[in-house]
Scaffold this motif. Structure first.
Motif, PDB file in Angstrom:
ATOM      1  N   GLY A 168       0.715  -1.522   0.879  1.00 54.12           N
ATOM      2  CA  GLY A 168       2.151  -1.779   0.935  1.00 54.12           C
ATOM      3  C   GLY A 168       2.461  -3.095   1.617  1.00 54.12           C
ATOM      4  O   GLY A 168       3.306  -3.876   1.140  1.00 54.12           O
ATOM      5  N   LEU A 169       1.791  -3.368   2.735  1.00 55.72           N
ATOM      6  CA  LEU A 169       2.011  -4.625   3.450  1.00 55.72           C
ATOM      7  C   LEU A 169       1.595  -5.816   2.597  1.00 55.72           C
ATOM      8  O   LEU A 169       2.300  -6.835   2.552  1.00 55.72           O
ATOM      9  N   ALA A 170       0.473  -5.711   1.911  1.00 55.91           N
ATOM     10  CA  ALA A 170      -0.008  -6.825   1.086  1.00 55.91           C
ATOM     11  C   ALA A 170       0.970  -7.141  -0.042  1.00 55.91           C
ATOM     12  O   ALA A 170       1.189  -8.314  -0.380  1.00 55.91           O
ATOM     13  N   ILE A 171       1.564  -6.131  -0.633  1.00 57.94           N
ATOM     14  CA  ILE A 171       2.537  -6.337  -1.713  1.00 57.94           C
ATOM     15  C   ILE A 171       3.742  -7.105  -1.201  1.00 57.94           C
ATOM     16  O   ILE A 171       4.204  -8.070  -1.811  1.00 57.94           O
ATOM     17  N   VAL A 172       4.251  -6.687  -0.052  1.00 55.42           N
ATOM     18  CA  VAL A 172       5.448  -7.327   0.507  1.00 55.42           C
ATOM     19  C   VAL A 172       5.123  -8.746   0.983  1.00 55.42           C
ATOM     20  O   VAL A 172       5.937  -9.663   0.835  1.00 55.42           O
ATOM     21  N   GLU A 173       3.952  -8.951   1.546  1.00 57.19           N
ATOM     22  CA  GLU A 173       3.559 -10.297   1.972  1.00 57.19           C
ATOM     23  C   GLU A 173       3.455 -11.238   0.783  1.00 57.19           C
ATOM     24  O   GLU A 173       3.809 -12.419   0.877  1.00 57.19           O
ATOM     25  N   GLU A 174       2.973 -10.732  -0.351  1.00 53.92           N
ATOM     26  CA  GLU A 174       2.885 -11.573  -1.540  1.00 53.92           C
ATOM     27  C   GLU A 174       4.278 -11.930  -2.058  1.00 53.92           C
ATOM     28  O   GLU A 174       4.524 -13.072  -2.466  1.00 53.92           O
ATOM     29  N   SER A 182       4.320   1.366   3.481  1.00 55.80           N
ATOM     30  CA  SER A 182       3.354   2.271   2.880  1.00 55.80           C
ATOM     31  C   SER A 182       3.549   2.255   1.362  1.00 55.80           C
ATOM     32  O   SER A 182       4.668   2.478   0.880  1.00 55.80           O
ATOM     33  N   TRP A 183       2.488   1.941   0.632  1.00 59.17           N
ATOM     34  CA  TRP A 183       2.559   1.993  -0.830  1.00 59.17           C
ATOM     35  C   TRP A 183       2.693   3.439  -1.274  1.00 59.17           C
ATOM     36  O   TRP A 183       2.011   4.332  -0.749  1.00 59.17           O
ATOM     37  N   VAL A 184       3.584   3.680  -2.225  1.00 59.64           N
ATOM     38  CA  VAL A 184       3.823   5.044  -2.711  1.00 59.64           C
ATOM     39  C   VAL A 184       3.177   5.262  -4.069  1.00 59.64           C
ATOM     40  O   VAL A 184       2.425   6.218  -4.273  1.00 59.64           O
ATOM     41  N   LYS A 185       3.465   4.357  -5.017  1.00 58.75           N
ATOM     42  CA  LYS A 185       2.943   4.497  -6.374  1.00 58.75           C
ATOM     43  C   LYS A 185       3.305   3.248  -7.169  1.00 58.75           C
ATOM     44  O   LYS A 185       4.091   2.416  -6.714  1.00 58.75           O
ATOM     45  N   ASP A 186       2.731   3.109  -8.350  1.00 59.48           N
ATOM     46  CA  ASP A 186       3.173   2.144  -9.346  1.00 59.48           C
ATOM     47  C   ASP A 186       3.803   2.932 -10.484  1.00 59.48           C
ATOM     48  O   ASP A 186       3.284   4.001 -10.861  1.00 59.48           O
ATOM     49  N   GLU A 187       4.898   2.415 -11.034  1.00 60.90           N
ATOM     50  CA  GLU A 187       5.556   3.130 -12.115  1.00 60.90           C
ATOM     51  C   GLU A 187       6.356   2.152 -12.972  1.00 60.90           C
ATOM     52  O   GLU A 187       6.680   1.030 -12.528  1.00 60.90           O
ATOM     53  N   PRO A 188       6.701   2.534 -14.210  1.00 57.74           N
ATOM     54  CA  PRO A 188       7.542   1.669 -15.041  1.00 57.74           C
ATOM     55  C   PRO A 188       8.910   1.460 -14.406  1.00 57.74           C
ATOM     56  O   PRO A 188       9.462   2.370 -13.788  1.00 57.74           O
ATOM     57  N   CYS A 189       9.454   0.232 -14.549  1.00 57.00           N
ATOM     58  CA  CYS A 189      10.824  -0.057 -14.121  1.00 57.00           C
ATOM     59  C   CYS A 189      11.447  -0.918 -15.204  1.00 57.00           C
ATOM     60  O   CYS A 189      11.283  -2.129 -15.215  1.00 57.00           O
ATOM     61  N   GLY A 190      12.135  -0.275 -16.122  1.00 60.06           N
ATOM     62  CA  GLY A 190      12.624  -0.968 -17.300  1.00 60.06           C
ATOM     63  C   GLY A 190      11.456  -1.384 -18.169  1.00 60.06           C
ATOM     64  O   GLY A 190      10.560  -0.573 -18.457  1.00 60.06           O
ATOM     65  N   ALA A 191      11.440  -2.642 -18.585  1.00 58.01           N
ATOM     66  CA  ALA A 191      10.342  -3.147 -19.417  1.00 58.01           C
ATOM     67  C   ALA A 191       9.137  -3.571 -18.583  1.00 58.01           C
ATOM     68  O   ALA A 191       8.119  -3.987 -19.136  1.00 58.01           O
ATOM     69  N   LEU A 192       9.248  -3.474 -17.253  1.00 57.54           N
ATOM     70  CA  LEU A 192       8.199  -3.940 -16.352  1.00 57.54           C
ATOM     71  C   LEU A 192       7.494  -2.764 -15.694  1.00 57.54           C
ATOM     72  O   LEU A 192       7.856  -1.603 -15.880  1.00 57.54           O
ATOM     73  N   THR A 193       6.492  -3.096 -14.899  1.00 56.26           N
ATOM     74  CA  THR A 193       5.854  -2.132 -14.008  1.00 56.26           C
ATOM     75  C   THR A 193       6.144  -2.563 -12.576  1.00 56.26           C
ATOM     76  O   THR A 193       6.100  -3.758 -12.271  1.00 56.26           O
ATOM     77  N   CYS A 194       6.445  -1.604 -11.710  1.00 58.85           N
ATOM     78  CA  CYS A 194       6.794  -1.926 -10.329  1.00 58.85           C
ATOM     79  C   CYS A 194       5.898  -1.209  -9.344  1.00 58.85           C
ATOM     80  O   CYS A 194       5.487  -0.062  -9.556  1.00 58.85           O
ATOM     81  N   HIS A 195       5.585  -1.915  -8.246  1.00 58.63           N
ATOM     82  CA  HIS A 195       5.047  -1.265  -7.062  1.00 58.63           C
ATOM     83  C   HIS A 195       6.212  -0.598  -6.334  1.00 58.63           C
ATOM     84  O   HIS A 195       7.252  -1.231  -6.118  1.00 58.63           O
ATOM     85  N   VAL A 196       6.058   0.641  -5.960  1.00 57.01           N
ATOM     86  CA  VAL A 196       7.060   1.320  -5.135  1.00 57.01           C
ATOM     87  C   VAL A 196       6.505   1.397  -3.711  1.00 57.01           C
ATOM     88  O   VAL A 196       5.420   1.952  -3.488  1.00 57.01           O
ATOM     89  N   VAL A 197       7.231   0.794  -2.779  1.00 55.44           N
ATOM     90  CA  VAL A 197       6.769   0.695  -1.394  1.00 55.44           C
ATOM     91  C   VAL A 197       7.838   1.289  -0.475  1.00 55.44           C
ATOM     92  O   VAL A 197       9.028   0.990  -0.609  1.00 55.44           O
ATOM     93  N   GLU A 198       7.395   2.132   0.436  1.00 51.94           N
ATOM     94  CA  GLU A 198       8.305   2.650   1.465  1.00 51.94           C
ATOM     95  C   GLU A 198       8.269   1.716   2.671  1.00 51.94           C
ATOM     96  O   GLU A 198       7.189   1.307   3.111  1.00 51.94           O
ATOM     97  N   ARG A 199       9.448   1.347   3.153  1.00 52.43           N
ATOM     98  CA  ARG A 199       9.511   0.549   4.377  1.00 52.43           C
ATOM     99  C   ARG A 199      10.421   1.255   5.382  1.00 52.43           C
ATOM    100  O   ARG A 199      11.480   1.779   5.029  1.00 52.43           O
TER     101      ARG A 199
END
Length: 276
Positions: A41-47, A164-181
């Protein structure tokens, strides 16, 4: 104050092209494993934060559209100035000023974001010609009748939350990382937030806000992204929906300008009264 970015990106002709050629190119990201949800989760947000750095300063105009539970609307016009701050444990600065209608004209909110301590926020009220400091206990309150809280309008610096990373899932036409902060600062009106960050450009697509009882309170959607400076993305519209009272607030951006020459002097408490 040291560490304030003053780089201008408004360059003529070939110089602008040369500057863009030297901008960093996004690389494929190797994230920590799903088994380490905190590190991932931290790595996703840092990117996401890394890709949104180096813009210096900016100005923008926007409309604020308020809609009540019955569907009635009212509009406001305002402008926003922003300054990127690169000093460790500090966040970006912003100054939001209302232009219309007349009953709110000149009202201004100045924010100095921090990491590890409460943000500094001041509200200028032209009717009484007074600058009011927003205390930590009041940052969860609504900003001038909108569905945005004062804390929603401060820079969302990486160090202000745990992740904390929760999951990856579709978000419209894209795929999204879902992160709890989870807010690590005092006085937040939220126990947690869930953020959807796309896996393509690492842009925020949606945020769910959970109140102090742990119930879903609001959802913020980001739409109409456009690229500036060859690499900086900005949304064209934000919509905050309050699930508790049925109200919503839209922010529609008219124009972004970068490299306008703003300095820390434009973001002092003294600048609030002359913000009009």
């Amino acid at each position: 104050m040291t560490g304030l970015a003053r780089k201008s990106f408004v360059l003529p002709g070939a110089l602008a092209l040369l500057a863009l050629m030297h901008l960093p190119v996004a690389a494929d990201i190797s994230l920590p494993p799903e088994s380490d949800a905190a590190a991932r989760g931290l790595a996703i947000v840092e990117e996401m934060d890394r890709r949104d750095s180096g813009w210096g300063d900016a100005k923008a105009d926007m409309r604020m559209i308020l809609t009540n539970a019955a569907g009635d609307t009212s509009e406001r016009e305002l402008h926003l100035m922003m300054l990127e701050v690169t000093e460790a444990n500090e966040g970006d600065w912003s100054l939001m000023t209302f232009d219309k209608p007349r009953d709110i004209q000149g009202t201004a909110l100045l924010t100095h974001a921090h990491v590890g301590k409460p943000d500094d926020q001041w509200l200028y009220l032209p009717a009484v010609k007074r600058v009011k400091r927003i205390s930590s206990s009041n940052k969860a309150g609504p900003f001038v009748g909108s569905e945005f809280a004062f804390e929603d309008l401060a820079a969302q610096e990486v160090g202000k939350y745990t992740y904390s990373w929760v999951k990856d899932e579709p978000c419209g036409a894209l795929t999204c990382h879902v992160v709890e902060r989870v807010p690590a600062y005092e006085g937040s009106g939220y126990t947690k937030q869930l953020v959807w960050i796309d896996t393509t450009d690492y842009l925020m697509r949606k945020t769910d806000y959970y109140d102090r009882k742990g119930a879903l309170l609001k959802t913020l959607a980001f739409d109409g992204y456009a690229m500036y400076l060859g690499r900086i993305w900005r949304p064209g519209e934000l919509e905050m929906v309050n699930h508790e009272n049925g109200k919503k607030t839209r922010l529609v951006w008219k124009e972004y300008e970068f490299g306008t020459g703003l300095t820390e002097n434009d973001f002092s408490t003294a600048s609030l009264e002359r913000a009009r």
